[in-house]
Motif scaffolding. Structure first.
Motif, PDB file in Angstrom:
ATOM      1  N   LEU A   4       0.828  -1.201   0.000  1.00  0.00           N
ATOM      2  CA  LEU A   4       0.000   0.000   0.000  1.00  0.00           C
ATOM      3  C   LEU A   4       0.869   1.260   0.000  1.00  0.00           C
ATOM      4  CD1 LEU A   4      -2.816   1.271   0.160  1.00  0.00           C
ATOM      5  CD2 LEU A   4      -2.606   1.154   2.640  1.00  0.00           C
ATOM      6  N   GLY A   5       1.928   1.254   0.789  1.00  0.00           N
ATOM      7  CA  GLY A   5       2.844   2.390   0.823  1.00  0.00           C
ATOM      8  C   GLY A   5       3.509   2.621  -0.517  1.00  0.00           C
ATOM      9  N   ALA A   6       3.915   1.534  -1.179  1.00  0.00           N
ATOM     10  CA  ALA A   6       4.561   1.669  -2.488  1.00  0.00           C
ATOM     11  C   ALA A   6       3.577   2.203  -3.525  1.00  0.00           C
ATOM     12  CB  ALA A   6       5.119   0.322  -2.932  1.00  0.00           C
ATOM     13  N   ILE A   7       2.337   1.712  -3.492  1.00  0.00           N
ATOM     14  CA  ILE A   7       1.329   2.186  -4.441  1.00  0.00           C
ATOM     15  C   ILE A   7       1.039   3.669  -4.231  1.00  0.00           C
ATOM     16  CG2 ILE A   7      -1.110   1.984  -5.065  1.00  0.00           C
ATOM     17  CD1 ILE A   7      -0.824  -1.033  -4.551  1.00  0.00           C
ATOM     18  N   LEU A   8       0.839   4.066  -2.979  1.00  0.00           N
ATOM     19  CA  LEU A   8       0.572   5.480  -2.701  1.00  0.00           C
ATOM     20  C   LEU A   8       1.756   6.361  -3.067  1.00  0.00           C
ATOM     21  CD1 LEU A   8      -1.338   5.363   0.696  1.00  0.00           C
ATOM     22  CD2 LEU A   8      -2.256   5.885  -1.558  1.00  0.00           C
ATOM     23  N   ALA A  65       9.823  -1.754   8.795  1.00  0.00           N
ATOM     24  CA  ALA A  65      10.310  -1.935  10.174  1.00  0.00           C
ATOM     25  C   ALA A  65       9.575  -3.085  10.852  1.00  0.00           C
ATOM     26  CB  ALA A  65      10.127  -0.646  10.966  1.00  0.00           C
ATOM     27  N   LEU A  66       8.256  -3.157  10.677  1.00  0.00           N
ATOM     28  CA  LEU A  66       7.501  -4.259  11.267  1.00  0.00           C
ATOM     29  C   LEU A  66       7.888  -5.594  10.651  1.00  0.00           C
ATOM     30  CD1 LEU A  66       3.930  -2.718  11.588  1.00  0.00           C
ATOM     31  CD2 LEU A  66       5.518  -3.259  13.435  1.00  0.00           C
ATOM     32  N   TRP A  67       8.148  -5.602   9.365  1.00  0.00           N
ATOM     33  CA  TRP A  67       8.550  -6.827   8.685  1.00  0.00           C
ATOM     34  C   TRP A  67       9.905  -7.319   9.199  1.00  0.00           C
ATOM     35  CZ3 TRP A  67      11.634  -7.092   3.740  1.00  0.00           C
ATOM     36  CH2 TRP A  67      11.724  -8.390   3.267  1.00  0.00           C
ATOM     37  N   ILE A  68      10.850  -6.401   9.361  1.00  0.00           N
ATOM     38  CA  ILE A  68      12.176  -6.776   9.860  1.00  0.00           C
ATOM     39  C   ILE A  68      12.089  -7.281  11.296  1.00  0.00           C
ATOM     40  CG2 ILE A  68      14.429  -5.834  10.520  1.00  0.00           C
ATOM     41  CD1 ILE A  68      14.205  -4.042   8.006  1.00  0.00           C
ATOM     42  N   LEU A  69      11.329  -6.595  12.145  1.00  0.00           N
ATOM     43  CA  LEU A  69      11.184  -7.040  13.526  1.00  0.00           C
ATOM     44  C   LEU A  69      10.495  -8.399  13.600  1.00  0.00           C
ATOM     45  CD1 LEU A  69      10.207  -3.755  15.375  1.00  0.00           C
ATOM     46  CD2 LEU A  69      12.329  -5.042  15.585  1.00  0.00           C
ATOM     47  N   GLY A  70       9.501  -8.617  12.765  1.00  0.00           N
ATOM     48  CA  GLY A  70       8.822  -9.902  12.748  1.00  0.00           C
ATOM     49  C   GLY A  70       9.701 -11.011  12.214  1.00  0.00           C
ATOM     50  N   ALA A  71      10.562 -10.692  11.261  1.00  0.00           N
ATOM     51  CA  ALA A  71      11.447 -11.701  10.680  1.00  0.00           C
ATOM     52  C   ALA A  71      12.531 -12.140  11.655  1.00  0.00           C
ATOM     53  CB  ALA A  71      12.091 -11.152   9.403  1.00  0.00           C
ATOM     54  N   THR A  72      12.880 -11.287  12.591  1.00  0.00           N
ATOM     55  CA  THR A  72      13.897 -11.656  13.572  1.00  0.00           C
ATOM     56  C   THR A  72      13.317 -12.450  14.735  1.00  0.00           C
ATOM     57  OG1 THR A  72      13.650  -9.556  14.742  1.00  0.00           O
ATOM     58  CG2 THR A  72      15.339  -9.664  13.041  1.00  0.00           C
ATOM     59  N   GLY A  73      11.988 -12.669  14.714  1.00  0.00           N
ATOM     60  CA  GLY A  73      11.357 -13.446  15.769  1.00  0.00           C
ATOM     61  C   GLY A  73      10.936 -12.610  16.954  1.00  0.00           C
ATOM     62  N   ARG A  74      11.021 -11.335  16.834  1.00  0.00           N
ATOM     63  CA  ARG A  74      10.655 -10.447  17.936  1.00  0.00           C
ATOM     64  C   ARG A  74       9.165 -10.138  17.874  1.00  0.00           C
ATOM     65  NH1 ARG A  74      13.826  -6.771  20.936  1.00  0.00           N
ATOM     66  NH2 ARG A  74      12.595  -5.040  21.678  1.00  0.00           N
ATOM     67  N   VAL A  96       7.262   2.181   7.913  1.00  0.00           N
ATOM     68  CA  VAL A  96       6.678   1.464   9.056  1.00  0.00           C
ATOM     69  C   VAL A  96       6.473  -0.004   8.712  1.00  0.00           C
ATOM     70  CG1 VAL A  96       4.605   1.263  10.480  1.00  0.00           C
ATOM     71  CG2 VAL A  96       5.619   3.498  10.069  1.00  0.00           C
ATOM     72  N   GLY A  97       6.000  -0.285   7.517  1.00  0.00           N
ATOM     73  CA  GLY A  97       5.813  -1.671   7.099  1.00  0.00           C
ATOM     74  C   GLY A  97       7.124  -2.430   7.040  1.00  0.00           C
ATOM     75  N   ILE A 120       2.458  10.130   2.812  1.00  0.00           N
ATOM     76  CA  ILE A 120       1.777   9.007   3.459  1.00  0.00           C
ATOM     77  C   ILE A 120       2.346   7.684   2.953  1.00  0.00           C
ATOM     78  CG2 ILE A 120      -0.438   7.820   3.661  1.00  0.00           C
ATOM     79  CD1 ILE A 120      -1.769  10.577   3.648  1.00  0.00           C
ATOM     80  N   GLY A 121       2.604   7.599   1.658  1.00  0.00           N
ATOM     81  CA  GLY A 121       3.186   6.388   1.085  1.00  0.00           C
ATOM     82  C   GLY A 121       4.558   6.081   1.650  1.00  0.00           C
ATOM     83  N   ALA A 122       5.377   7.099   1.803  1.00  0.00           N
ATOM     84  CA  ALA A 122       6.722   6.897   2.346  1.00  0.00           C
ATOM     85  C   ALA A 122       6.660   6.448   3.807  1.00  0.00           C
ATOM     86  CB  ALA A 122       7.530   8.179   2.221  1.00  0.00           C
ATOM     87  N   VAL A 123       5.761   7.041   4.589  1.00  0.00           N
ATOM     88  CA  VAL A 123       5.624   6.656   5.992  1.00  0.00           C
ATOM     89  C   VAL A 123       5.152   5.211   6.105  1.00  0.00           C
ATOM     90  CG1 VAL A 123       4.283   7.097   8.088  1.00  0.00           C
ATOM     91  CG2 VAL A 123       5.298   8.999   6.839  1.00  0.00           C
TER      92      VAL A 123
END
Length: 51
Positions: free
Chosen positions: A4-8, A33-42, A30-31, A23-26
């Motif tokens: 969604l961010g990339a499309i916007l 950052a959440l993806w990286i944190l989730g990928a590390t198991g946090r 954020v997406g 808004i797209g850049a934000v």
């Protein structure tokens, strides 16, 4: 959220609307950052996975 961010971001750049670009850049940052944190198991926000 990343998609969604990339499309916007693309629509905002093509149409020249700075609000959509911001808004797209934000959402993109954020997406990612959440993806990286989730990928590390946090757990983020009490959840390990976002579906």
């Amino acid at each position: 959220m990343i998609v969604l961010g990339a499309i916007l971001l693309i629509i905002g750049m093509l149409a020249g609307i700075s609000l959509l670009t911001t808004i797209g850049a934000v959402l993109l940052v954020v997406g990612a950052a959440l993806w990286i944190l989730g990928a590390t198991g946090r757990a983020v926000g009490g959840r390990r996975h976002y579906f």
